[in-house]
Design a protein around this motif. Structure first.
Motif, PDB file in Angstrom:
ATOM      1  N   TYR A   1      19.051  30.627   9.797  1.00  0.00           N
ATOM      2  CA  TYR A   1      18.238  31.173  10.884  1.00  0.00           C
ATOM      3  C   TYR A   1      17.352  30.028  11.357  1.00  0.00           C
ATOM      4  CZ  TYR A   1      19.733  35.711   9.166  1.00  0.00           C
ATOM      5  OH  TYR A   1      20.491  36.785   8.768  1.00  0.00           O
TER       6      TYR A   1
ATOM      7  N   GLN B   1      22.225  31.627  13.293  1.00  0.00           N
ATOM      8  CA  GLN B   1      21.548  32.237  14.426  1.00  0.00           C
ATOM      9  C   GLN B   1      20.422  31.317  14.867  1.00  0.00           C
ATOM     10  OE1 GLN B   1      20.144  36.189  13.662  1.00  0.00           O
ATOM     11  NE2 GLN B   1      22.145  37.091  14.014  1.00  0.00           N
TER      12      GLN B   1
ATOM     13  N   TYR C   1      25.287  30.040  19.246  1.00  0.00           N
ATOM     14  CA  TYR C   1      24.498  30.547  18.126  1.00  0.00           C
ATOM     15  C   TYR C   1      23.221  31.244  18.584  1.00  0.00           C
ATOM     16  CZ  TYR C   1      27.435  27.078  15.871  1.00  0.00           C
ATOM     17  OH  TYR C   1      28.506  26.343  15.455  1.00  0.00           O
TER      18      TYR C   1
ATOM     19  N   ASN D   1      20.556  33.779  19.826  1.00  0.00           N
ATOM     20  CA  ASN D   1      20.384  35.203  19.642  1.00  0.00           C
ATOM     21  C   ASN D   1      19.727  35.767  20.893  1.00  0.00           C
ATOM     22  OD1 ASN D   1      19.376  37.792  18.833  1.00  0.00           O
ATOM     23  ND2 ASN D   1      19.686  37.141  16.731  1.00  0.00           N
TER      24      ASN D   1
ATOM     25  N   ALA E   1      16.732  41.868  13.176  1.00  0.00           N
ATOM     26  CA  ALA E   1      18.046  41.263  13.417  1.00  0.00           C
ATOM     27  C   ALA E   1      18.909  41.312  12.190  1.00  0.00           C
ATOM     28  CB  ALA E   1      17.868  39.822  13.885  1.00  0.00           C
TER      29      ALA E   1
ATOM     30  N   MET F   1      27.012  32.200   8.701  1.00  0.00           N
ATOM     31  CA  MET F   1      26.490  32.627   9.958  1.00  0.00           C
ATOM     32  C   MET F   1      25.295  31.750  10.335  1.00  0.00           C
ATOM     33  SD  MET F   1      24.265  35.946  10.953  1.00  0.00           S
ATOM     34  CE  MET F   1      23.128  35.393   9.738  1.00  0.00           C
TER      35      MET F   1
ATOM     36  N   ASP G   1      23.614  31.733   5.131  1.00  0.00           N
ATOM     37  CA  ASP G   1      23.199  32.085   6.488  1.00  0.00           C
ATOM     38  C   ASP G   1      22.040  31.182   6.898  1.00  0.00           C
ATOM     39  OD1 ASP G   1      25.047  34.158   6.567  1.00  0.00           O
ATOM     40  OD2 ASP G   1      23.601  35.653   5.869  1.00  0.00           O
TER      41      ASP G   1
END
Length: 145
Positions: free
Chosen positions: A117, A3, A133, A135, A145, A1, A115
């Motif tokens: 961020y 973000q 991507y 947020n 989040a 993932m 992940d």
């Protein structure tokens, strides 16, 4: 993932990312890495978070940055979360190089279950490839989040 958090410079993205990283220490079983372009966040992060300031390295383009990430991940197979504070401060990206970088990040995320961020300043020319991507949460909500 992956973000991407995008907001105005000075809106509290760094503080929110630090809080998010610190809270993940208690909930995640794997290792956490926090990458920044300077050393200011060093004493605000939990001691279990691996802090890496890129000012100590000569990262010039997305290929250098991708190699840098691969080196970090190859050294520690237990990494499950990587924070990148101020991506455009760490590496210069144009539209094409951003597309290549995010394609490669997607592959890393899927292949190694990591992940990402990433924070960016809204003033920068945000490449379209980063849109999926982004947020939608406000900076104050990043911690949740």
């Amino acid at each position: 993932m992956i973000q991407v958090f995008c907001s105005q410079r000075g809106s509290g993205k760094t503080k929110a990312l630090i809080q998010m990283a610190n809270s993940k220490v208690e909930t995640e079983k794997g290792h956490i890495v926090y990458i920044d372009d300077d050393k200011r966040a060093l004493f605000e992060l939990h001691r279990q978070i691996r802090f890496i300031p890129t000012c100590d390295f000569k990262i010039k383009n997305y290929e250098n940055f991708y190699g840098f990430l691969c080196g970090i991940m190859s050294q520690d197979y237990d990494i499950d979360t990587i924070f990148v504070d101020g991506l455009f401060n760490v590496v210069n990206l144009d539209r094409d190089s951003a597309a290549h970088l995010f394609y490669n990040l997607e592959q890393l995320s899927e292949d190694y279950n990591v992940d990402f961020y990433i924070s960016v300043n809204e003033e920068e020319n945000i490449p379209d490839c980063m849109g999926k991507y982004m947020n939608d949460l406000y900076v104050n909500d990043l911690v949740y989040a």
